[in-house]
Design a protein around this motif. Sequence first.
Motif, PDB file in Angstrom:
ATOM      1  N   LEU A  57      43.360  58.678  62.863  1.00 50.04           N
ATOM      2  CA  LEU A  57      43.499  57.189  62.267  1.00 50.04           C
ATOM      3  C   LEU A  57      43.722  57.428  60.722  1.00 50.04           C
ATOM      4  N   PHE A  58      43.976  56.202  59.982  1.00 48.07           N
ATOM      5  CA  PHE A  58      44.480  55.935  58.737  1.00 48.07           C
ATOM      6  C   PHE A  58      43.437  54.956  58.132  1.00 48.07           C
ATOM      7  N   ILE A  59      42.533  54.704  57.390  1.00 44.17           N
ATOM      8  CA  ILE A  59      41.846  53.446  56.917  1.00 44.17           C
ATOM      9  C   ILE A  59      41.988  53.258  55.705  1.00 44.17           C
ATOM     10  N   GLY A  60      42.194  51.878  55.171  1.00 46.01           N
ATOM     11  CA  GLY A  60      42.407  51.543  53.675  1.00 46.01           C
ATOM     12  C   GLY A  60      41.394  50.519  53.627  1.00 46.01           C
ATOM     13  N   VAL A  61      40.839  50.520  52.479  1.00 49.18           N
ATOM     14  CA  VAL A  61      39.853  49.498  52.170  1.00 49.18           C
ATOM     15  C   VAL A  61      40.074  49.097  50.717  1.00 49.18           C
ATOM     16  N   ALA A  62      40.003  47.703  50.284  1.00 50.97           N
ATOM     17  CA  ALA A  62      40.106  47.616  48.947  1.00 50.97           C
ATOM     18  C   ALA A  62      39.125  46.381  48.523  1.00 50.97           C
ATOM     19  N   CYS A  70      38.772  36.629  43.695  1.00 47.19           N
ATOM     20  CA  CYS A  70      38.560  37.905  44.109  1.00 47.19           C
ATOM     21  C   CYS A  70      39.009  37.948  45.613  1.00 47.19           C
ATOM     22  N   THR A  71      39.291  39.312  46.149  1.00 52.34           N
ATOM     23  CA  THR A  71      39.815  39.474  47.455  1.00 52.34           C
ATOM     24  C   THR A  71      39.355  40.703  47.811  1.00 52.34           C
ATOM     25  N   ALA A  72      39.156  40.897  49.295  1.00 49.66           N
ATOM     26  CA  ALA A  72      38.955  42.336  49.939  1.00 49.66           C
ATOM     27  C   ALA A  72      39.760  42.284  51.008  1.00 49.66           C
ATOM     28  N   PHE A  73      40.022  43.663  51.441  1.00 55.51           N
ATOM     29  CA  PHE A  73      40.732  43.980  52.589  1.00 55.51           C
ATOM     30  C   PHE A  73      40.320  45.283  53.246  1.00 55.51           C
ATOM     31  N   ALA A  74      40.346  45.259  54.648  1.00 53.90           N
ATOM     32  CA  ALA A  74      39.825  46.647  55.511  1.00 53.90           C
ATOM     33  C   ALA A  74      40.687  46.609  56.686  1.00 53.90           C
ATOM     34  N   ARG A  89      40.846  40.734  55.939  1.00 51.90           N
ATOM     35  CA  ARG A  89      41.201  40.146  54.674  1.00 51.90           C
ATOM     36  C   ARG A  89      40.172  38.829  54.353  1.00 51.90           C
ATOM     37  N   GLN A  90      39.778  38.647  53.157  1.00 51.87           N
ATOM     38  CA  GLN A  90      39.042  37.690  52.909  1.00 51.87           C
ATOM     39  C   GLN A  90      39.099  37.403  51.550  1.00 51.87           C
ATOM     40  N   ASP A  91      39.058  36.134  50.985  1.00 46.08           N
ATOM     41  CA  ASP A  91      38.988  35.739  49.325  1.00 46.08           C
ATOM     42  C   ASP A  91      37.737  35.190  49.175  1.00 46.08           C
ATOM     43  N   GLY A  92      37.376  35.305  47.905  1.00 45.07           N
ATOM     44  CA  GLY A  92      36.152  34.648  47.615  1.00 45.07           C
ATOM     45  C   GLY A  92      36.048  34.360  45.884  1.00 45.07           C
ATOM     46  N   ARG A 109      29.250  50.528  41.466  1.00 44.07           N
ATOM     47  CA  ARG A 109      28.535  49.791  42.407  1.00 44.07           C
ATOM     48  C   ARG A 109      29.664  48.450  42.489  1.00 44.07           C
ATOM     49  N   THR A 110      30.647  48.605  43.563  1.00 39.95           N
ATOM     50  CA  THR A 110      31.687  47.477  44.071  1.00 39.95           C
ATOM     51  C   THR A 110      31.232  47.039  45.296  1.00 39.95           C
ATOM     52  N   TRP A 111      31.271  45.537  45.268  1.00 41.89           N
ATOM     53  CA  TRP A 111      30.854  45.111  46.553  1.00 41.89           C
ATOM     54  C   TRP A 111      31.691  43.789  46.639  1.00 41.89           C
ATOM     55  N   PHE A 112      31.709  43.150  48.016  1.00 46.45           N
ATOM     56  CA  PHE A 112      32.215  42.149  48.318  1.00 46.45           C
ATOM     57  C   PHE A 112      30.982  41.370  49.442  1.00 46.45           C
ATOM     58  N   ARG A 113      30.851  40.187  49.369  1.00 47.28           N
ATOM     59  CA  ARG A 113      30.223  39.602  50.454  1.00 47.28           C
ATOM     60  C   ARG A 113      30.748  38.057  50.890  1.00 47.28           C
ATOM     61  N   GLY A 114      31.077  37.806  51.979  1.00 47.83           N
ATOM     62  CA  GLY A 114      31.687  36.615  52.554  1.00 47.83           C
ATOM     63  C   GLY A 114      31.050  36.250  53.887  1.00 47.83           C
ATOM     64  N   PRO A 115      31.409  35.204  54.333  1.00 40.87           N
ATOM     65  CA  PRO A 115      31.234  34.787  55.802  1.00 40.87           C
ATOM     66  C   PRO A 115      31.485  36.092  56.642  1.00 40.87           C
ATOM     67  N   GLY A 116      30.527  36.457  57.301  1.00 41.51           N
ATOM     68  CA  GLY A 116      30.505  37.463  58.285  1.00 41.51           C
ATOM     69  C   GLY A 116      31.112  38.861  57.515  1.00 41.51           C
ATOM     70  N   ALA A 117      31.035  39.065  56.377  1.00 40.67           N
ATOM     71  CA  ALA A 117      31.569  40.328  55.898  1.00 40.67           C
ATOM     72  C   ALA A 117      30.461  40.811  54.889  1.00 40.67           C
ATOM     73  N   ARG A 118      30.396  42.158  54.830  1.00 37.68           N
ATOM     74  CA  ARG A 118      29.682  42.720  53.837  1.00 37.68           C
ATOM     75  C   ARG A 118      30.626  44.313  53.565  1.00 37.68           C
ATOM     76  N   LEU A 119      31.011  44.305  52.251  1.00 41.67           N
ATOM     77  CA  LEU A 119      31.723  45.589  51.920  1.00 41.67           C
ATOM     78  C   LEU A 119      30.806  46.281  50.660  1.00 41.67           C
ATOM     79  N   THR A 120      30.617  47.473  50.664  1.00 41.87           N
ATOM     80  CA  THR A 120      30.245  48.129  49.372  1.00 41.87           C
ATOM     81  C   THR A 120      30.760  49.527  49.073  1.00 41.87           C
TER      82      THR A 120
END
Length: 327
Positions: A57-62, A70-74, A89-92, A109-120
Amino acid sequence: MNPAPQTVVTHGAPAMGRYAGRISRIDWSPMRERRSWLWHKLHHKRWHYVGLGNEQLFIGVAIVHLGWTCTAFAYLFDRRRRTLLANWRQDGLPGLQAGVSDAPLAGARTWFRGPGARLTLCHEPDDSLRLTVATRALRIQARLDLGLMAPPLLAIGSVDGGIVHATQKTTALPVQGWAEAEGHHFGLDGAWAAVDASNGLLARNTAWRWASAHRADAGFNLQQGYFGGQENVLWLDGMPIALADAHFDFDPTQPLRPWRVHTDDGLLDLVFTPEGARAEDRDLLVAASHYVQPIGCFAGTVRAGAGAPARRIDGLLGVTEDHRSRW
């Protein structure tokens, strides 16, 4: 390359150059008098990106902080099935739903929290980075070991239309952990990861082409675009080697055809064969992003210096990218 400075601004000016080693923080507050508060708010862009992969596999997370949004993708690309099993992907709202650390590695310490999403992405006391992704499409628990890593790149330089930019990039970090997508469970032990921590006062319109691939014996980072050749580096057996300007020969209308990437100094000349890609084409009037990130393998030759013997590279997993943003 010289050792990394302690700060990105020294004596009131950016510490321009390419360096080897960690920096504790990327702090542009001494540059605030250059432009208005509003300009800094709208043009200060920073992100943490992690790319990791193995034979499966290859995984990309930002996680990206754009000042006003702000935005995040995985995503998870299954190399055996040659398909994206997860593409989330989700914006916030910045500050409320996301924060990108000024500390690139230690202390991050980098983080994103949105509906149904938690990334750290958080630095741990054992000198590792803990990557956690919990979304409906993809779950990841991974430990990235910083303890024995090769000296990372620190690049600091000016940018057209903006003021200044800095980036800290690692090569191959050992990984432990797991990922799940579409009912499939993947072990990540034995994978290699690279971290891109970037932070700058950038132009509204920013474009680049990028390539990154890493494993224990060889890795590299190349960029052509808004930052020039300032972040071009090759790692051979853990030794970072500065590279000249990079060129990307490919067909933008057919990004899954082979690419050639090479540098003016002749130290790197590789062909990239894509296996698949993540792509995004968004136009929100006030902002836009046109992006394709193929995943695949590099093959060709690299050299440790002018006149050094060519070293053959085969099957080096990584990505290329063609990206234009209005942000």
